[in-house]
Design an enzyme around this catalytic site. Structure first.
Site, short mmCIF file in Angstrom:
data_model
loop_
_atom_site.label_atom_id
_atom_site.label_comp_id
_atom_site.label_asym_id
_atom_site.label_seq_id
_atom_site.Cartn_x
_atom_site.Cartn_y
_atom_site.Cartn_z
N HIS A 121 0.84 -1.20 0.00
CA HIS A 121 0.00 0.00 0.00
C HIS A 121 0.88 1.25 0.00
O HIS A 121 1.51 1.57 0.99
CB HIS A 121 -0.92 0.01 1.22
CG HIS A 121 -1.94 1.11 1.18
ND1 HIS A 121 -2.98 1.13 0.29
CD2 HIS A 121 -2.08 2.23 1.92
CE1 HIS A 121 -3.73 2.20 0.49
NE2 HIS A 121 -3.20 2.89 1.48
N ASP A 174 2.23 3.15 2.92
CA ASP A 174 1.13 4.11 2.86
C ASP A 174 1.62 5.52 2.52
O ASP A 174 1.91 5.82 1.37
CB ASP A 174 0.35 4.08 4.18
CG ASP A 174 -0.98 4.82 4.10
OD1 ASP A 174 -1.31 5.36 3.03
OD2 ASP A 174 -1.70 4.86 5.11
N HIS A 228 -9.49 1.30 1.61
CA HIS A 228 -9.30 1.77 2.97
C HIS A 228 -10.53 1.37 3.78
O HIS A 228 -11.65 1.59 3.35
CB HIS A 228 -9.18 3.30 3.01
CG HIS A 228 -7.97 3.85 2.31
ND1 HIS A 228 -8.04 4.80 1.34
CD2 HIS A 228 -6.65 3.57 2.48
CE1 HIS A 228 -6.82 5.11 0.91
NE2 HIS A 228 -5.96 4.37 1.59
N ARG A 280 -4.73 15.78 5.92
CA ARG A 280 -5.29 15.59 4.58
C ARG A 280 -5.29 16.90 3.79
O ARG A 280 -5.08 16.90 2.57
CB ARG A 280 -6.70 15.01 4.68
CG ARG A 280 -7.26 14.57 3.33
CD ARG A 280 -8.62 13.93 3.46
NE ARG A 280 -9.67 14.90 3.73
CZ ARG A 280 -10.96 14.66 3.51
NH1 ARG A 280 -11.36 13.47 3.06
NH2 ARG A 280 -11.86 15.57 3.79
N HIS A 302 1.04 5.49 -1.48
CA HIS A 302 0.62 6.68 -2.22
C HIS A 302 1.93 7.42 -2.55
O HIS A 302 2.48 8.13 -1.69
CB HIS A 302 -0.28 7.57 -1.38
CG HIS A 302 -1.53 6.89 -0.90
ND1 HIS A 302 -2.56 6.57 -1.73
CD2 HIS A 302 -1.91 6.50 0.35
CE1 HIS A 302 -3.54 6.00 -1.03
NE2 HIS A 302 -3.15 5.93 0.23
N GLU A 352 -10.49 3.29 8.88
CA GLU A 352 -9.25 3.94 9.33
C GLU A 352 -9.54 4.94 10.43
O GLU A 352 -8.71 5.13 11.33
CB GLU A 352 -8.57 4.64 8.15
CG GLU A 352 -7.25 5.29 8.48
CD GLU A 352 -6.59 5.93 7.28
OE1 GLU A 352 -5.48 6.46 7.44
OE2 GLU A 352 -7.17 5.90 6.18
N TYR A 365 -5.22 7.50 -7.20
CA TYR A 365 -6.49 8.18 -7.40
C TYR A 365 -6.38 9.59 -7.98
O TYR A 365 -7.40 10.25 -8.17
CB TYR A 365 -7.31 8.22 -6.10
CG TYR A 365 -6.60 8.82 -4.91
CD1 TYR A 365 -6.51 10.20 -4.72
CD2 TYR A 365 -6.03 7.99 -3.95
CE1 TYR A 365 -5.88 10.73 -3.61
CE2 TYR A 365 -5.39 8.51 -2.84
CZ TYR A 365 -5.32 9.88 -2.67
OH TYR A 365 -4.68 10.40 -1.57
N HIS A 399 -5.66 -0.90 6.62
CA HIS A 399 -5.78 -0.34 7.98
C HIS A 399 -6.68 -1.22 8.86
O HIS A 399 -6.21 -1.78 9.83
CB HIS A 399 -6.26 1.11 7.98
CG HIS A 399 -5.40 2.03 7.20
ND1 HIS A 399 -4.05 2.17 7.44
CD2 HIS A 399 -5.69 2.86 6.16
CE1 HIS A 399 -3.54 3.04 6.60
NE2 HIS A 399 -4.51 3.47 5.80
N ARG A 428 -16.81 6.18 2.30
CA ARG A 428 -17.23 7.59 2.27
C ARG A 428 -17.05 8.21 0.89
O ARG A 428 -17.69 9.19 0.56
CB ARG A 428 -16.49 8.40 3.33
CG ARG A 428 -15.02 8.64 3.06
CD ARG A 428 -14.37 9.55 4.11
NE ARG A 428 -13.01 9.87 3.75
CZ ARG A 428 -11.95 9.16 4.07
NH1 ARG A 428 -12.10 8.04 4.77
NH2 ARG A 428 -10.74 9.51 3.71
#
Length: 412
Positions: free
Chosen positions: A27, A286, A198, A50, A29, A201, A89, A235, A174
Site C-alpha cells: 500500500h 502508505d 481503505h 489531509r 501513495h 481507518e 487516485y 488499515h 465515504r
C-alpha cells in the site's frame, strides 16, 4: 572442493549477508513522499494532515508525478522492496477535466516503476464523492470520474506489462456511494484482479457509514461483493467483532501500515485477531513518511504489545511472510515472495555487519532482520533476475537522494 557442488560456478555473485525473498509494499501513495517532514511540523488530526496532502495533489502533472514516483520507487528498491501496490487516485487535470490520454497519470506511475527496476500493481481507485453527503470539491475534482461505470471504462483501458499488473480500489465507503461499490468489485472479480480499499481507518468514517446506511463499512462492502480472497482491507483499525468475522471468514486480506497509522494517530488495528480469524497479513508504507518494511513488520507486533501490555503476538517468521509472500499475494503476484524453483528471482540481502545486526546468532537471523535491521542494512537487491541495488547503491537511477530533492522541490 568439487566444482558444481561446493564451489560456486564461474561468474557467480556472492551475496554477503542473509538473503531473503523480495519485499512487497502492498500500500503506497507515491506522491505523499513529498510530505515527509512537512506534515510533522504541527499538531492536528488525520483531517488537518489531509488538507496538506491535497495541496500537493493539486500541483501534480504527469511529468512531475513520474519524476517523484521514479525517485520514491528507487528509494523503495534501496529498502529491499521489489513490488509496490500503488493506490492511485489522482487521475485527471485540475478541475477534473480528463487528460487527452485519460490514464496519463497511471501510465506515468507504471513507467516510474520500470525505471526504478521494480514491479507494480497499479490499484486504480474509484473516488466519486468527498464524503457521505458531500460532492467532490477543490483538488478532489482530480480524483473523480463521472460515476463507477465511467471509472470502469477508463480503468479497463489501462495496460499491464511484464513488470506491471492492474487492479482496482474503492477508496473508502465515504468516497464511493453504496450503489456504485458493486460495479468496482464486479470489475475486479471479472478480471481476477486484486481489489483494495481503505477500511475503518477513522472512527468518523464508521460513524458516518452507520448514519448513512445503518451498517459498518465492512458490512456495507460485504453486501456489495467486495470481500473475499481477491480483496485487501487497508488499515482495518476500528472494527467490531462482527467485522472481524466478516473479514476473516471471507478470507479478505488485511494490510497494516503501522508507521502511517502512528503518524496520523489513527490507532492500532487488531492484526493478531484478524489473522486468527482467517485474514492474511500484508504490509504497506502508505504515506511514505517512512519507507522501511522491516519497521512496518515489527511495528505490527510492537504496537500490539503497547495496546495489550503483552509480548509475543507475532513470531518473526509470520511478520516476514507478511512483508514477502503475503504482500505479493495481495497484489496479485502469487508466484512471487519466496525463494524457490519457478518463482521470480527476487533476492534481498541484509548485511550482518552493521551496528544493528552485528553479533546476530545464526539460529536467530530472521528475528534479527525483523526486530533489529532497517532499510539502511539492505546491501543487494535483485528483482526478477536483474541486479538493481549493489552495495547499497541503486544501479539504474543514480543519485536517489538528489532525484528525490529535485522532484519534491518542483512540487513544494
Amino acid at each position: 572442493m568439487r566444482h558444481g557442488v561446493d564451489a560456486p560456478p564461474p561468474g557467480a555473485v556472492h551475496l554477503r549477508g542473509v538473503t531473503l525473498p523480495g519485499l512487497a509494499n502492498a500500500h503506497s501513495h507515491a506522491f505523499h513522499r513529498a510530505l515527509r517532514g512537512r506534515t510533522q511540523r504541527e499538531r492536528g488530526t488525520f483531517w488537518t494532515w489531509r488538507r496538506q496532502m491535497y495541496e500537493v495533489a493539486a500541483r501534480l502533472t504527469p511529468d512531475t508525478y513520474h519524476a517523484l514516483a521514479r525517485a520514491a520507487y528507487a528509494e523503495m528498491a534501496l529498502a529491499g522492496i521489489t513490488c509496490v501496490g500503488e493506490f492511485h487516485y489522482v487521475h485527471h487535470q485540475p478541475g477534473g477535466r480528463p487528460y487527452d490520454a485519460p490514464n496519463a497519470m497511471g501510465e506515468a506511475l507504471i513507467a516510474a516503476a520500470a525505471d526504478a527496476g521494480i514491479r507494480i500493481t497499479l490499484l486504480d481507485t474509484c473516488y466519486l464523492r468527498g464524503g457521505f453527503a458531500a460532492p467532490l470539491e477543490g483538488p478532489q475534482l482530480r480524483f473523480g470520474d463521472r460515476d463507477a461505470h465511467a471509472w470502469a471504462d477508463r480503468a479497463a483501458s489501462l495496460k499491464g506489462a511484464g513488470h506491471a499488473r492492474v487492479g482496482a480500489a474503492v477508496h473508502s465507503v465515504r468516497a464511493v456511494p453504496e450503489g456504485e461499490i458493486g460495479v468496482v468489485s464486479g470489475w475486479a472479480r471479472e478480471r481476477g484482479a486484486p481489489l483494495h480499499f481503505h477500511l475503518s481507518e477513522q472512527v468518523a468514517e464508521n460513524e458516518g457509514c452507520l448514519a448513512a446506511s445503518g451498517r459498518t463499512p465492512a458490512a456495507l462492502l460485504e453486501s456489495h461483493g467486495a470481500l473475499g480472497p481477491f480483496a485487501t482491507a487497508v488499515h482495518a483499525t476500528h472494527l467490531t467483532p462482527e467485522d472481524i468475522t466478516l473479514l476473516g471468514g471471507s478470507g479478505t486480506g488485511v494490510c497494516m501500515c503501522p508507521t502511517t497509522e502512528r503518524d496520523l494517530a489513527d490507532g492500532i488495528g487488531p492484526a493478531r485477531v484478524l489473522a486468527d480469524a482467517g485474514a492474511p497479513l500484508s504490509l504497506g508504507s502508505d504515506s511514505n513518511a517512512v519507507v522501511d518494511l522491516f519497521e512496518e513488520a515489527r511495528g505490527v507486533e510492537l504496537d500490539e504489545r503497547l495496546a495489550t501490555r503483552e509480548r509475543g503476538h507475532w513470531l518473526a517468521a509470520g511478520l516476514l511472510r507478511g512483508a514477502t509472500s503475503g504482500g505479493h499475494a495481495a497484489l496479485g503476484w502469487h508466484e512471487a515472495g519466496r525463494i524457490a524453483v519457478g518463482a521470480p528471482a527476487d533476492l534481498v540481502t541484509v548485511t550482518l555487519d552493521s551496528v544493528r545486526t552485528a553479533g546476530a546468532p545464526l539460529d536467530a537471523l530472521v528475528e534479527t532482520v525483523v526486530f533489529a535491521a532497517t532499510a539502511a542494512d539492505v546491501r543487494e537487491v535483485i528483482c526478477d533476475g536483474r541486479h538493481i541495488v549493489h552495495e547499497g547503491r541503486h544501479l539504474l537511477t543514480g543519485d536517489v537522494p538528489s532525484a528525490l530533492t529535485t522532484a519534491i522541490n518542483h512540487l513544494t
